[in-house]
Design a protein around this motif. Structure first.
Motif, short mmCIF file in Angstrom:
data_model
loop_
_atom_site.label_atom_id
_atom_site.label_comp_id
_atom_site.label_asym_id
_atom_site.label_seq_id
_atom_site.Cartn_x
_atom_site.Cartn_y
_atom_site.Cartn_z
N VAL A 70 0.85 -1.18 0.00
CA VAL A 70 0.00 0.00 0.00
C VAL A 70 0.89 1.23 0.00
N CYS A 71 0.58 2.20 -0.86
CA CYS A 71 1.40 3.40 -0.91
C CYS A 71 0.57 4.58 -1.34
N ASN A 72 1.09 5.75 -1.08
CA ASN A 72 0.52 6.98 -1.60
C ASN A 72 1.38 7.38 -2.79
N PRO A 73 0.88 7.26 -4.01
CA PRO A 73 1.72 7.51 -5.18
C PRO A 73 2.25 8.94 -5.25
N TYR A 74 1.51 9.87 -4.67
CA TYR A 74 1.93 11.27 -4.75
C TYR A 74 3.13 11.56 -3.85
N THR A 75 3.29 10.79 -2.78
CA THR A 75 4.44 10.98 -1.90
C THR A 75 5.59 10.05 -2.26
N GLU A 76 5.28 8.84 -2.73
CA GLU A 76 6.35 7.89 -3.05
C GLU A 76 6.98 8.18 -4.41
N PHE A 77 6.17 8.65 -5.36
CA PHE A 77 6.68 8.91 -6.71
C PHE A 77 6.74 10.43 -6.95
N LYS A 78 7.61 11.08 -6.18
CA LYS A 78 7.69 12.53 -6.23
C LYS A 78 8.31 13.05 -7.52
N GLU A 79 8.93 12.15 -8.29
CA GLU A 79 9.51 12.60 -9.56
C GLU A 79 8.44 12.92 -10.59
N PHE A 80 7.20 12.49 -10.33
CA PHE A 80 6.10 12.76 -11.24
C PHE A 80 5.15 13.78 -10.63
N SER A 81 4.55 14.59 -11.47
CA SER A 81 3.57 15.56 -11.00
C SER A 81 2.24 14.85 -10.76
N ARG A 82 1.32 15.53 -10.09
CA ARG A 82 -0.01 14.97 -9.85
C ARG A 82 -0.70 14.68 -11.18
N SER A 83 -0.51 15.56 -12.14
CA SER A 83 -1.13 15.39 -13.45
C SER A 83 -0.62 14.13 -14.14
N GLN A 84 0.68 13.90 -14.07
CA GLN A 84 1.27 12.71 -14.70
C GLN A 84 0.74 11.44 -14.04
N ILE A 85 0.67 11.45 -12.71
CA ILE A 85 0.18 10.27 -12.00
C ILE A 85 -1.29 10.02 -12.33
N LYS A 86 -2.06 11.09 -12.47
CA LYS A 86 -3.47 10.94 -12.86
C LYS A 86 -3.59 10.31 -14.24
N ASP A 87 -2.70 10.71 -15.15
CA ASP A 87 -2.71 10.12 -16.50
C ASP A 87 -2.37 8.63 -16.44
N MET A 88 -1.39 8.27 -15.62
CA MET A 88 -1.02 6.87 -15.47
C MET A 88 -2.16 6.08 -14.83
N GLU A 89 -2.84 6.70 -13.89
CA GLU A 89 -3.96 6.03 -13.23
C GLU A 89 -5.10 5.77 -14.22
N ARG A 90 -5.37 6.75 -15.09
CA ARG A 90 -6.42 6.56 -16.10
C ARG A 90 -6.06 5.42 -17.04
N MET A 91 -4.78 5.35 -17.43
CA MET A 91 -4.34 4.27 -18.31
C MET A 91 -4.47 2.92 -17.61
#
Length: 231
Positions: A70-91
């Protein structure tokens, strides 16, 4: 505990049949020794959960062995912006056809076909192995994000399936989208430069306001000087 022991035996045998390590024949139910009732009950619960998950998987896939981290992607994957993570989540959700928050082997196969980079069964297994940290033969969203982290760090072989996935996914990390590890780094530099430009614009605005205030002060002083000359 006779009924519980029998359930445990049947579940174990059912799993062995599905794994191909046992034939579908009647088996004798092994009786637990004294003091083993608690262990048998715990084993029943575990086997029941495994069997339930197994029946939900496609034929021939491996049985999950552990739960996803279990992780919080916004804190663990700080190299990506929230927008990028949202795009990955949609995919990720697009190809999570069973809507169980995982991408299994069949869904990965369909994903690669949709992206125009179909893989062999061995290729799919190698892709899964490289980011499947909990070895359950399926990808959680966190493990899916690891693909793009590895791409950003240049850790993927150019001809690997994961590299093709990252390259063809067109996750928007720059104005041109993802085009492999190089674009990730270019996007990072672009983000830094954009931040520096923003700070520079603020500094220039502050200097401009300061300059205007000084000029206004000088004009007022000059006006008062002229005014005093007529008094």
């Amino acid at each position: 505990m006779a009924a519980t022991d029998e359930l445990s035996s049947k579940l174990s045998h059912r799993l062995q049949i599905e794994e191909g390590t046992a034939e579908a024949v009647a088996v004798d139910v092994a009786r637990p020794q004294d003091g083993a009732d608690g262990k048998a009950s715990s084993a029943d619960a575990e086997l029941s959960a495994l069997l339930t998950r197994r029946e939900a998987l496609n034929q021939g896939q491996e049985l999950p062995r552990s739960s996803a981290k279990v992780c919080n992607p916004y804190t663990e994957f700080k190299e990506f912006s929230r927008s990028q993570i949202k795009d990955m989540e949609r995919m990720f959700k697009t190809y999570d056809l069973e809507k169980d928050n995982y991408i299994d082997m069949m869904e990965l196969k369909l994903m690669m076909e949709k992206l125009g980079a179909p893989q062999t069964h061995l290729g799919l297994k190698n892709m899964m192995k490289e980011v499947d940290e909990d070895l359950d033969s399926r990808l959680s969203f966190r493990e899916f994000l690891l693909i793009f982290r590895k791409a950003a760090a240049g850790e993927l072989a150019e001809d690997s399936g994961l590299s093709a996935l990252a390259r063809l996914s067109e996750i928007d990390v720059s104005s041109e989208g993802v085009k492999g590890a190089k674009s990730f780094f270019e996007a990072k530099v672009h983000a830094v430069n954009a931040s520096n430009r923003f700070e520079e614009e603020i500094r220039q605005e502050q200097e401009q306001r300061k300059k205007e205030a000084e000029e206004q002060k000088k004009r007022r002083a000059a006006f008062k000087e002229k005014q005093s000359a007529f008094e």
